[in-house]
Structures are given as C-alpha cells and as structure tokens.
Design a protein around this motif. Structure first.
Motif, short mmCIF file in Angstrom:
data_model
loop_
_atom_site.label_atom_id
_atom_site.label_comp_id
_atom_site.label_asym_id
_atom_site.label_seq_id
_atom_site.Cartn_x
_atom_site.Cartn_y
_atom_site.Cartn_z
N LEU A 194 -32.46 -35.81 -4.87
CA LEU A 194 -32.17 -36.44 -3.58
C LEU A 194 -31.26 -35.55 -2.74
O LEU A 194 -31.48 -35.34 -1.55
CB LEU A 194 -31.52 -37.81 -3.80
CG LEU A 194 -31.24 -38.58 -2.52
CD1 LEU A 194 -32.53 -39.08 -1.91
CD2 LEU A 194 -30.30 -39.75 -2.78
N VAL A 195 -30.21 -35.02 -3.37
CA VAL A 195 -29.28 -34.16 -2.64
C VAL A 195 -30.01 -32.93 -2.11
O VAL A 195 -29.84 -32.54 -0.94
CB VAL A 195 -28.10 -33.73 -3.52
CG1 VAL A 195 -27.20 -32.77 -2.76
CG2 VAL A 195 -27.30 -34.93 -3.96
N VAL A 196 -30.85 -32.33 -2.94
CA VAL A 196 -31.57 -31.13 -2.51
C VAL A 196 -32.49 -31.46 -1.34
O VAL A 196 -32.52 -30.78 -0.32
CB VAL A 196 -32.40 -30.54 -3.66
CG1 VAL A 196 -33.17 -29.32 -3.18
CG2 VAL A 196 -31.50 -30.16 -4.82
N GLN A 197 -33.21 -32.56 -1.49
CA GLN A 197 -34.17 -32.93 -0.47
C GLN A 197 -33.49 -33.20 0.86
O GLN A 197 -33.92 -32.72 1.91
CB GLN A 197 -34.94 -34.16 -0.93
CG GLN A 197 -36.25 -34.31 -0.23
CD GLN A 197 -36.79 -35.71 -0.41
OE1 GLN A 197 -36.27 -36.48 -1.22
NE2 GLN A 197 -37.81 -36.04 0.33
N GLU A 198 -32.41 -33.94 0.81
CA GLU A 198 -31.71 -34.25 2.06
C GLU A 198 -31.10 -33.01 2.67
O GLU A 198 -31.04 -32.85 3.88
CB GLU A 198 -30.63 -35.31 1.82
CG GLU A 198 -31.23 -36.64 1.51
CD GLU A 198 -30.24 -37.77 1.60
OE1 GLU A 198 -30.66 -38.90 1.69
OE2 GLU A 198 -29.01 -37.49 1.59
N ASN A 199 -30.66 -32.12 1.80
CA ASN A 199 -30.09 -30.88 2.29
C ASN A 199 -31.16 -30.07 3.01
O ASN A 199 -30.91 -29.48 4.07
CB ASN A 199 -29.52 -30.09 1.11
CG ASN A 199 -28.88 -28.81 1.53
OD1 ASN A 199 -29.52 -27.77 1.55
ND2 ASN A 199 -27.62 -28.86 1.92
N LEU A 200 -32.35 -30.06 2.45
CA LEU A 200 -33.42 -29.28 3.07
C LEU A 200 -33.83 -29.87 4.41
O LEU A 200 -33.97 -29.15 5.39
CB LEU A 200 -34.64 -29.23 2.13
CG LEU A 200 -34.50 -28.33 0.91
CD1 LEU A 200 -35.71 -28.48 0.01
CD2 LEU A 200 -34.35 -26.88 1.33
N THR A 201 -34.02 -31.19 4.46
CA THR A 201 -34.44 -31.77 5.73
C THR A 201 -33.33 -31.71 6.76
O THR A 201 -33.59 -31.63 7.94
CB THR A 201 -34.90 -33.24 5.58
OG1 THR A 201 -34.01 -33.89 4.70
CG2 THR A 201 -36.29 -33.33 5.04
N GLY A 202 -32.11 -31.73 6.31
CA GLY A 202 -31.01 -31.73 7.27
C GLY A 202 -30.32 -30.39 7.40
O GLY A 202 -29.16 -30.32 7.82
N ILE A 203 -31.03 -29.33 7.05
CA ILE A 203 -30.36 -28.03 6.99
C ILE A 203 -29.73 -27.63 8.33
O ILE A 203 -28.67 -27.02 8.37
CB ILE A 203 -31.35 -26.94 6.47
CG1 ILE A 203 -30.61 -25.64 6.13
CG2 ILE A 203 -32.44 -26.64 7.46
CD1 ILE A 203 -29.85 -25.73 4.86
N ARG A 204 -30.36 -28.04 9.43
CA ARG A 204 -29.78 -27.71 10.73
C ARG A 204 -28.46 -28.43 10.94
O ARG A 204 -27.52 -27.90 11.53
CB ARG A 204 -30.75 -28.08 11.85
CG ARG A 204 -31.71 -26.99 12.19
CD ARG A 204 -32.97 -27.54 12.81
NE ARG A 204 -34.09 -26.69 12.42
CZ ARG A 204 -34.51 -25.64 13.11
NH1 ARG A 204 -33.94 -25.33 14.25
NH2 ARG A 204 -35.49 -24.90 12.68
N VAL A 205 -28.44 -29.69 10.50
CA VAL A 205 -27.19 -30.45 10.63
C VAL A 205 -26.11 -29.81 9.75
O VAL A 205 -24.98 -29.61 10.18
CB VAL A 205 -27.42 -31.92 10.21
CG1 VAL A 205 -26.13 -32.70 10.32
CG2 VAL A 205 -28.51 -32.54 11.06
N VAL A 206 -26.49 -29.46 8.54
CA VAL A 206 -25.53 -28.85 7.61
C VAL A 206 -24.94 -27.58 8.24
O VAL A 206 -23.73 -27.39 8.26
CB VAL A 206 -26.21 -28.51 6.27
CG1 VAL A 206 -25.26 -27.74 5.37
CG2 VAL A 206 -26.68 -29.77 5.59
N LYS A 207 -25.81 -26.76 8.76
CA LYS A 207 -25.34 -25.50 9.32
C LYS A 207 -24.55 -25.72 10.61
O LYS A 207 -23.54 -25.07 10.83
CB LYS A 207 -26.53 -24.57 9.58
CG LYS A 207 -27.08 -23.95 8.32
CD LYS A 207 -28.02 -22.81 8.63
CE LYS A 207 -28.61 -22.22 7.36
NZ LYS A 207 -27.61 -21.51 6.54
#
Lengths: 578, 630
Positions: A194-207
């Motif tokens: 779940l963490v990986v998936q959300e990180n991938l879809t939200g990568i722009r937000v993360v960055k």
C-alpha cells in the motif's frame, strides 16, 4: 469453503480421479521396490543364485519404469485438473463480477477485485495441483509403507505406534502456530504494498512537498513489521524439519536395536532389516510432504476466503421483479418521493424525497453544487443504484419492471469518469451498437462533433487508442464517449458533466446536433456551465439532495437565488477547453 | 499529450512482457549475483557459521548412515549386544547433533534472508524517492510495483531456500560420494552412470519446460491485463450491457491461459516422478550389481549402507534441479531490482539552500530558527539573499523525450507578488512550465532563475520547499483527513490544520464526515467527491505556506458557486506571493496581473485581462467563446 469451491472442478473430475489414482499407483510401485530388494539380499545373495538376482533386478527396473509412467500420468492429469479448476473458478468469479451493481463494485474496489481474480485464483489452482500429486501420494505411501513394514515384521513395526502419534501431535501443534502467522504475514505484505503504491501514484505530491524522508520513514516502519512477522512465521516453519528428523532417527535406532536382536535370533533377515529402513525413510518423506501441504493450504485458505467473498456477494440490483416482455416504450422519467443513500449506515440522505416529472423527448438541464446529488439522481434512472424509498419510473413503469438489459439499452449514460478501452476507435464505438453500419458510426461521430478530429487522424475510425484511450486528449475522449452513447439510439440520453473538457463552441454544436439528430430522445444534461443548459426545456436545481427549483432559464433567473448566484459567478468569464 | 507526461493518469498496462516471470536468461549473471552477494556480505560471519553447520549436519547424516555397516557386520551378525547398544548411543548422538545443527542453521538463515530482503526493499524504496519524474513517466506503476512484489519475492525465496539447500546438497553429494567410493568404487561407477542419465533428463525437461513457462507467463500477462483494464471500466460495461461480451473476451484469454499453464505445469510436474523413479532405477541396478558382488565378498552390511547412499546421492541432484528455476527467477528478479538501483538519480548539485530569515534594520537579514514567515537563500559562502519570488525563464527549450519539443524558446518573468496566469489548449505546455520551475525535469537549453539564482544552483529540496503546488490530479494518502492536510507541514498543530481547512472552505464538509478530521480515508479518498478532494489539496498547500504558489487547475472540479465561496480564502492564500495559475475557467485567471497565452510551446500573447481584450487577439476570441482550441 471446500464445499463451495467443489463445483468448479466440473469437467475435470475424471482427471482428478485419474491423477489421484496415478499418484497412488506410483507410490505403490515405488514401495514394491525395496520388497524385491529384500528378496535379492536374503535369497539371492544367501544362495549365491546369480540368475535369481538378475531376474529380480530386472523386475525392479520394470517396477521403477512403471512407477515413472504413473508418475508422469499423475503430473499431467493434476496439471490439467488444477489449471482447469482455476480457469472455471476465474470464469465464475468474473461472471459474478459482471452481475455486480455499482454499489457492489465500490464495496470491493477495483484493485482488490483484480487481485482476487488473478493471484488469489493462481494460489488455489497451484494448491489443488500440488495436493493431487502429494496429498494422496503421501498417505498412500504412509499406509502402504506401514502395511509392508508390518508384513515384513509385525513385531518390529510396533515402533511406529510410538513414532507416528508423536509426529502427528507435533505437526498439528506446529500448524496451529503457523496458520495465524501466515495470515499476519499476508496483512503485513499488503501494508508494505500500500505504501509503495500510494507513493508511486502520489510521487508528484511527494516531490513537491519534499516528503521523501517522511515517506522513507513510513516505509521503514511497515518494512520492519513485515520483516519481524516473516521471521516469526518462517522461524516456526523451520522447526518442522529437524524435529521430524529427530523422530525418524529415533525410530531408526530403535529398529536397529530390536531388529538386530531379531536378526541374531534368526527371526529376521538382514535384507529385511535394510528394507525396513527404506520404509522408515518413505514414511518420513511422506509425512514431511503432508506437513508441507498443510503449510501451503493455510495460505490458500486466506485466498479461498477472499474469492468466496466475491462469489457470495449478492448483487444489489437484480432482475427479480422484472416482468417479461416489459420494454421501454417512451422516454418519460418520473421520480416519486425518491430517497437514496449509498450506505445504509450513514445518517443523512444523498437524495431526499425527490419528486419530478420529465416528459419524453424533452431536454433537461441539471445544476447543483459539489456534492448536491446530481450524478446520484441520474444514476437511479438506468438503475445503477436502487432507491431505498420511493419509485423511479421510466416510460410510466417502475424501473424494476424492466430487465436491466432492456432498461439500459433504452437509457444511455455518459459517465462522469468515463473509459475507453484498448483497441481501435471503431471497436470502442461498436460497444454502443455491435451492428452499426459505417454510416451510423460516422453519423454518431458527427452528432458528437468527433468527426473533426477523426478526419485528421491518419487511420480515421481504425486509429488505435492504446490502453485507456491514452492517444486522445480529454476533450476528444469525451466526444467519443458521447458518440458511443448515441449509437445505442436510446430513449433517454444522460450526460453527466460529459463536456467539461470540450470548449464552449463545440459544446454548443453538440447540443445543436442533439436537437437536430435526436428529437425523440429525452436528454438529461448535468453541467457546471449555465451556457450548457440555458436552452433546456426544463432545468432542475439541486441543493443538498433536494430539487430546490425547477423551470426554464427565464423562470429560474427570476425566482431561484441559487440559480442567479451561479449565473452571476459565471458571467465574469466563459471557460475554455481543449 | 497531457496524459503522456502525467504518470498518474496512465492506465494500467498489462503485466507480462519482459517484467514478468523471470524465466528468461539473466543478462549479467555474474554482476547480479555479485551485487546480491554484496547484500549477503553483511552477514559474512553468520553465513560462514551457517555453512559450517550445514557441513557438519551433512557429515552427521552421512556418518550416521555409515555406522550401519559396522552395526550390521560387527555387532548384529555376531550378536554383540552391549557393543550394539554403545554404538547405537553414538549413532543417536550423531543424529541428534545433526538435527540440532540443521535447526540452528535454518533459524540463522531465516534471519539472514529476511534481513537481507528487508534491506533490499528499503534500498529500493529509498532509491525510488531519488529518481526523476521522467523515470516514473517511462515506467508504469504496475511495472514498478512488481519490483516490490514479484521480484523481491523471487529473491527472498531463493535466499531462503536455495542457499542452504545448495550448500547442503553439495556437501551431502560429496560426502556420500566419498563414502560410496570407500565402500565400493565399482558400484559407485554404476551409480554414476545412472546419475548421468538423470542429469540428461533434467536438462531435457528443463529446456522444454522453460519454453512452456515463457508461454505460460505470457498468457498470465494477457489475462491479468484484460482483467485490470476491464475491471477499471466495469461501470462502463454495466452501462452498455456489455457483460456478455466482456465474459466472452475473458473466456478466450482464460482458455489460452489454461492450456499454456497446463502444459507448463505438466512439464514442471514431470520433474519429480522422473527424478524420483530414476533414483529407484538407480537403486535397482545398484542393488542387482551389489548383490552379485556381495555373493563373493559377503559384505552384507556394506551393501545395505551402499544402497542407503544410492538413495541419498540422487536426493541432492533432484533438489538442485528443482532449485534451478527458483534460482533463475531470483537472478532475473535481482537484475531488475538492481536496474532500478543503478538508474541515474535526479541531478542535485545545487548548493544554495533555503533558510528562515529575520529582517533586521537597514534591509539586513539574518538566519533564524524561528518561524518568521520570511525566507532567505543561503549561498555556499554564507551570503543571504531574501526570497522574493522573482521567477524568470530565459529562452527555455524543453522536450520530454528529446525529440518532440514542448516549449520552444520560452521567455517569461514573474515579479514578486505577481499572479501569472497560463492559458492555452491541452498540450500547449502550461503544466510543463510549472514542472520546470519545480525542476521536475531538466531543460534542453535556456535557463530559469529564481530571485536571480539559476535554479540548478539551488539545492533541490530547498527549491521545492519554497514552492507550493496544487495539482490537478488530487492525491490523498491512506490516513486521516488531518494527516492528509498535515502532509503540507508535518509539525503543524491541530489548530493550524483546521485553520488551513477553513481557508480552503473544506472545514464544512470535513465536519460532516463520520469522524470529522479523524475520519480515515482509504483507497485514495475514494469516498470524497472530486471537488472535496481538491479542497483538501488546497488546504494542504495553504498549510505549507510557501513563498511561491503554483495552482494547476486547482479548482477545476469545484463548481463555480463553491469557487466563489473559497475565493476569499484563495485571495488570502495568494496575497503577497508570486502565483502561477493554470485554469480552464477564464473567470479564475481574470484578475491576474499578467495572462500568458500559450500555443504550441510558444507564448503568443502576454498582458493584463483588459489589455488582452483590447488587443482583440487570441485571448479575446477565447474569452468570447469564438475560438476553438486544437
């Protein structure tokens, strides 16, 4: 659970029987080999009978060859049966999902449905295949080895009376410990994914928010949880092997002791004693197999449960009340005191006590703020959801009177979040009407103003869309979806904010085309732009799940505050799109 | 085109192809294994201990079996029972030691393998955080997810089982071989002739099964891809009564899968009976030959022990043959994992950092830890430059793929506190401009400066901290509503979170949620409407309180009336900041100081709303609804 899944072995039961029979025979023949060997040692060697030794030796080779043939047969049939069962189960599950109504789909979420259809079924089919090969073979081996051992020397076989209960107790104890650990392991794995998936879809937000360190910390927590649980689970599993070894070695020593005495006393031959050891090894191996299969099964149970959840899900909307022969005669729509909520537990209603009448052939605009219930209102018409209170009528009959197929053929919805599928534009349009002629396809594209960009595409209707329609822009996608919906030649056409990415000029042209090409169709248009609905025969204004005003643009401009508000908020500029 | 550059929009691509399975040959076996060994290298001592334990426990099992010969020949046949008891005690001791050792190494191995895999996962995830967006554009989520699921699983399985099993197999094999040679060199030769046949069988089956496994993986990929795509569009299927056709399409692929899988599994399943029975064949032949020899020598105990060894020696061979597929899959998986790890990270050579600043008298500023609302750039030499929010593009040329130019020599400026609107059709390059300010991508040529500093000289984290972005594609994480807003500033208090929500007009709907701010959102906040999600996104950006703000279609799904309601909040949010706004609705951009009209990567008009209307150009035609956008 087994009972529920059993029917899906249909068509493959002969293979299951054959596979089991083969693997049983394989085991039996393998067991005969040490028996022959005992003869060689005790009779052949003792009498120095070379001919006897060669004859018996060849017999052993034949036995091994026969056993191999059975083994291959068992491998082939169990593969056929296992994979066939999986295919049946997947088809049944997929067909079940097709029966789901919108609320059922939302309950599961797309991602989880996909796992339940793919990897969960895979685990089960592999389990069936392996169980056919091993689960039958192991007890057969066990029993046959025991029988042969008893025949060889019933006295010596008494050691098994101590050894086997010990083994069984141990395996059961281990299973009860390992089972829950494996379930935990599955959950922890889901956490990490779940963490990986959300990180991938939200990568722009993360960055954008420079949250890489925070994400890593979040991941580390779950990752450690997973590590600890797998250490516990696998740590318990590895106890299996050494303990089994101990028990079996203990048996060997006991046999040596008692058997040695018997050999000395002349009640047993050395060859027999050696064969006895072979049986002990067989018994050990089969018991290890059994415990391995049990471990595998404890994982499959979790998968089977998830699959059964899908199979057991009751479709929220069914044809149970449909009357045969009921077909949609006219495109009029009526709501009679309709109330609806998505979740029976939630306190408020999404739609509350809505009553309205829409005459056939009229154009209706629906306007309302974020969350006012516009989409919900129209989705009750093709019975995508079922109203809890009140009745929705189409063509003056309650929607439940029609079969879903009839109803949805007559009511065409262009969803807010729409999808095109991989394939050509033509293939996608044909969803609306599989028998549509070239002229009909082009006419629909013209009505939806899709012709202008289609002309510019090198392959026209045969342009490949790529998966999810990635090769067209948002506005183009919306227009194709509209064309697809028009092709159904519906009595009622519903556009749920379907032209939001289309510029105003094209939007106006589409509405013009509707008037010209679909005069008899009732058109319901949800829009945020007043310009999109101002010329409608009837405009419904929704607020907090209620129809607070209805009438023509002119009437609402005079009487409805909300409508005036929206109008004013949009006067300062029109919107554009592409 | 917008879809092309936006990874979040991408539809799932069918799994399969080169990323699935792992039955194809690894490209760089030695390098990959070497790197994997690097991970295991941290546990050198423990691994050595494991190896010793394995060897000892193998020795124990070999030695235990060997004792059979003297037991039968020297004690049982002559009837020396006190001696037998003693020898059995020794044998028991050896077996006990063997079992204990094998338990010990299995436990150690579990720890080592789980720690190694956890370290792999951790490093892989950490690496992902450093990769440029370009990488995420080029790889689907499914593809990257399968690194964490499939590939790691394969590696984990191999380390878990194969390492120990290889060593113990080798040890057992060699030990058994030695003992067999010791008992009878001739019989050993016979045994090995049959073993050679076994190996040939392994190779034959292995080769054919690899082919059918590849076919199987392809079929699985096709089924999974179909399920993913169709389930994604399940609602459309319902609306079009397309269920029978969907089932039909599924049946076809499912049947192909069944056939491919049946064939692959038949081959894989053949391995066991073939190996098992060949080992029996071996046993039979050896027994026959041994018996003939025993007639002459009378060494019955030797024959019994030898036959036991014959069974034992084929065990490691069949074990290793079963591990081959696991190992190949693991190496292929590891290779793909290391491929990610070797990818060039985002360039980050900038030295200028962002610090909190305190204004002193006489325009001087100094660095501080206290929240002052003022920020400064700190150069490597310690000089401080106040952050003002002056952003300039100078002849910027950019393409996502190196061939199709998206921005074609763009020059633009935003003065501190200005609200700059970007207007233009899809694919004109609006979002690209904001992506470049953030330095999500590197320029082909030209420069972008921020308060006079080339953004390449600014440390990346500092640059991004100074920019608040509200994206069109809202993204929410699993967690509470408050957690999601707090993503903007991790140390924000509950009061600050609520204040930000009020500013974005999100407070109202949040309070109507079952648990208010503590409501747990799951599945990307699926229960919220698109408009509500955008409000949360705005609240998140408001909380982060950055000097420069980028709003990319931030209010596109919010109806115009609600937009009116949040206007005050938005004005407050934008006050005193440089703001870049991309919007569909011209009403949103109307009160900007400068509106840039973009077309095909070039700025064709720039000016205030009224100026542009007076010009009666492109903007005018857009505004009056006359223009159509390509």
């Amino acid at each position: 659970m087994v009972k529920k899944l059993l029917p899906y072995t249909k068509g493959y039961r002969p293979w299951i029987a054959l596979g089991i029979a083969c693997s049983a025979m394989d085991a039996v023949f393998q067991l005969l080999i040490p028996l022959v060997m005992a003869d060689i040692v005790d009779i052949g060697v003792a009498n120095a009978d070379t001919g006897f030794i060669v004859r018996k030796g060849l017999l052993m080779v034949v036995l091994a060859a026969v056993a191999m043939a059975f083994g291959l047969g068992s491998a082939a049939s169990s593969a056929r049966a296992g994979m066939g069962f999986g295919a049946n189960l997947r088809t049944a599950e997929y067909a079940r999902v097709q029966d789901f109504s919108f609320s059922n789909i939302e309950k599961f979420s797309t991602a989880s449905l996909v796992t339940r259809l793919t990897s969960d079924v895979r685990v089960l089919e592999m389990t069936l295949m392996m169980s056919m090969r091993l689960l039958v073979r192991a007890p057969v081996m066990l029993v046959a080895a025991l029988v042969l051992a008893v025949r060889l020397s019933s006295q010596l076989s008494r050691v098994f009376l101590a050894a086997i209960p010990l083994l069984v107790i141990f395996v059961v104890l281990l299973m009860t410990k390992v089972g829950p650990l494996f379930r935990q392991l599955q959950e922890k794995t889901d956490d990490v994914n779940l963490v990986v998936q959300e990180n991938l879809t939200g990568i722009r937000v993360v960055k954008s928010f420079v949250r890489e360190a925070y994400e890593k910390e979040k991941f580390a927590k779950r990752n450690n949880g997973l590590r600890e649980t797998s250490e516990k689970a696998f740590g318990a599993v590895v106890v299996n092997m050494p303990v089994m070894m101990l028990i079996i070695y203990g048996t060997i020593i006991a046999v040596m002791w008692f058997g040695g005495k018997m050999v000395f006393a002349g009640t047993m031959e050395v060859g027999g004693l050696t064969a006895f050891f072979s049986y002990i090894t067989e018994i050990l191996i089969s018991l290890m197999m059994v415990s391995m299969i049990f471990m595998m099964m404890s994982r499959s149970i979790a998968c089977a449960k998830r699959i059964c959840e899908v199979l057991d899900e009751v479709p929220a909307v069914t044809d149970a009340q449909a009357q045969s022969g009921a077909s949609v005669e006219s495109g009029s729509v009526d709501f009679e005191n309709v109330s609806f909520r998505y979740n029976d537990e939630s306190a408020g209603w999404v739609l509350e006590d809505v009553s309205l009448h829409i005459p056939a052939g009229s154009t209706v605009g629906i306007l309302g703020g974020t969350g006012s219930g516009k989409s919900t209102l129209v989705s009750l018409i093709p019975r995508l959801y079922e109203a809890q209170k009140g009745t929705v009528f189409v063509g003056s009959r309650p929607v439940a009177d029609y079969t879903m197929e009839h109803l949805r053929d007559a009511v065409s919805v262009v969803l807010q979040k729409n999808t095109l599928f991989s394939g050509t534009i033509r293939e996608n349009l044909l969803w609306g009407n599989p028998d549509a002629t070239e002229e009909q396809l082009l006419a629909a594209c013209r009505s939806a103003c899709a012709d202008e960009f289609l002309d510019r595409m090198p392959e026209g209707l045969d342009t490949d869309l790529g998966q999810g329609g990635v090769n067209v822009s948002g506005g183009q996608k919306q227009r194709l979806c509209i064309a697809r919906a028009i092709l159904k030649q519906p009595k009622i056409l519903i556009l749920d904010d379907s032209t939001s990415a289309v510029d105003t000029a094209t939007d106006a042209k589409i509405r013009e085309a509707f008037r010209r090409d679909l005069p008899g169709t009732t058109k319901l248009i949800i829009a945020q732009r007043i310009s999109s609905i101002a010329d409608a025969n009837l405009i419904l204004v929704l607020d907090k799940g209620r129809v607070v005003a209805q009438g023509s643009h002119e009437k609402l401009m005079k009487t409805c505050d909300i409508y005036q508000d929206v109008y004013l908020s949009q006067q300062e500029g029109v919107s554009i799109g592409g | 085109m917008a879809e092309q550059k936006n990874g979040a929009n991408r539809a799932p691509v069918p799994r399969g192809g080169p990323n699935q399975g792992g039955y194809q040959k690894p490209k760089n076996l030695r390098g990959t294994v070497g790197r994997l060994m690097g991970y295991l290298g941290r546990y050198k001592l423990r691994l050595a201990l494991v190896a010793v334990c394995i060897l000892l426990s193998s020795a124990c099992s070999v030695g235990g079996s060997y004792l059979m010969r003297p037991l039968i020949n020297d004690y049982i046949l002559p009837g020396n029972f006190p001696g037998l008891a003693k020898m059995l005690a020794v044998m028991g001791g050896i077996y006990l030691l063997g079992a204990g050792l094998s338990f010990a190494y299995a436990r150690m191995m579990v720890r080592i393998s789980q720690s190694t895999v956890a370290a792999l996962r951790r490093d892989l995830f950490a690496k992902l955080q450093t990769l440029p967006l370009k990488y995420f554009d080029a790889h689907t989520h499914g593809e990257l997810m399968s690194r964490f699921t499939n590939d790691i699983d394969n590696v984990s399985e191999a380390i878990n089982n194969s390492f120990a099993s290889l060593i113990s197999s080798a040890a057992t094999f060699l030990g058994t071989l030695a003992m067999m040679l010791y008992i009878s060199p001739l019989l050993t030769c016979i045994t090995f002739a049959v073993l050679a046949v076994m190996l040939a069988a392994v190779r034959g089956i292995g080769g054919r099964s690899r082919k059918s496994f590849t076919a199987q993986q392809k079929a699985i990929g096709a089924v999974n891809g179909y399920i993913e795509e169709m389930t994604e569009g399940q609602k459309v299927i319902k609306v079009f009564n397309h269920e029978p056709a969907a089932i039909e399409g599924f049946r076809e692929r499912n049947e192909a899968y069944r056939q491919a899988s049946t064939s692959a599994q038949s081959f894989a399943g053949a391995m066991m009976p073939v190996m098992g029975n060949l080992s029996y064949l071996n046993y039979a032949v050896t027994c026959m030959a041994g018996a003939l020899l025993a007639i002459r020598s009378g060494d019955l105990g030797g024959l019994a022990a030898f036959l036991q060894y014959t069974r034992q020696v084929s065990q490691p061979v069949s074990q290793v043959s079963q591990q081959v597929n696991v190992l190949l899959a693991a190496v292929a998986g590891a290779e793909r994992i290391f491929e990610v790890m070797e990818t060039e990270p985002e360039q980050n050579s900038g030295k200028v950092t962002l610090v909190r600043a305190k204004c002193l008298s006489g325009n001087r500023i100094e660095e501080t830890d206290i929240e002052t609302g003022a920020w400064a750039w700190k150069k490597p030499d310690g000089a401080l430059i106040p952050v003002r929010g002056d952003v300039r593009f100078d002849h910027v040329v950019f393409s996502y793929d190196g061939s199709k130019t998206i921005l074609n020599g763009i020059s633009l400026y935003a003065e501190p506190g200005q609200k700059i609107a970007l207007v233009g059709s899809t694919g004109a390059g609006k979002t690209t401009i904001t992506n470049l300010i953030n330095r999500f991508y590197e320029l082909d040529s030209g420069t972008i400066t921020y308060d006079g500093i080339d953004i390449r000289d600014i440390e990346k984290d500092s640059l991004r901290k100074s920019l608040g972005v509200v994206l069109q594609d809202t993204h929410l994480f699993s967690g509470t509503v408050a957690d999601n807003i707090r993503y903007g500033r991790l140390d924000a208090t509950d009061e600050e979170v609520e204040a930000a929500a009020k500013l974005a007009n999100a407070d109202g709907f949040i309070r109507h949620l079952p648990q208010g701010y503590a409501t747990v959102l799951s599945g990307d906040g699926g229960s919220l409407s698109q408009g509500e999600r955008q409000l949360l996104n705005i609240a998140r950006a408001a909380l982060s309180n950055p000097p420069v703000l980028i709003l990319d279609e931030a209010t596109s799904s919010i109806d115009t009336r609600t937009e009116k309601l949040i206007e005050k909040g938005m004005d407050q949010l934008m006050a005193g900041r440089t703001v870049f706004v991309i919007a569909h609705r011209l009403s949103t951009v109307r009160n900007s100081q400068a509106i840039l009209v973009l077309e095909q990567g070039e700025i064709i008009e720039r000016g205030g709303h009224n100026d542009l209307l007076d010009q009666q150009g492109r903007y005018y035609r857009l505004y009056t609804g006359q223009a159509e956008l390509a």
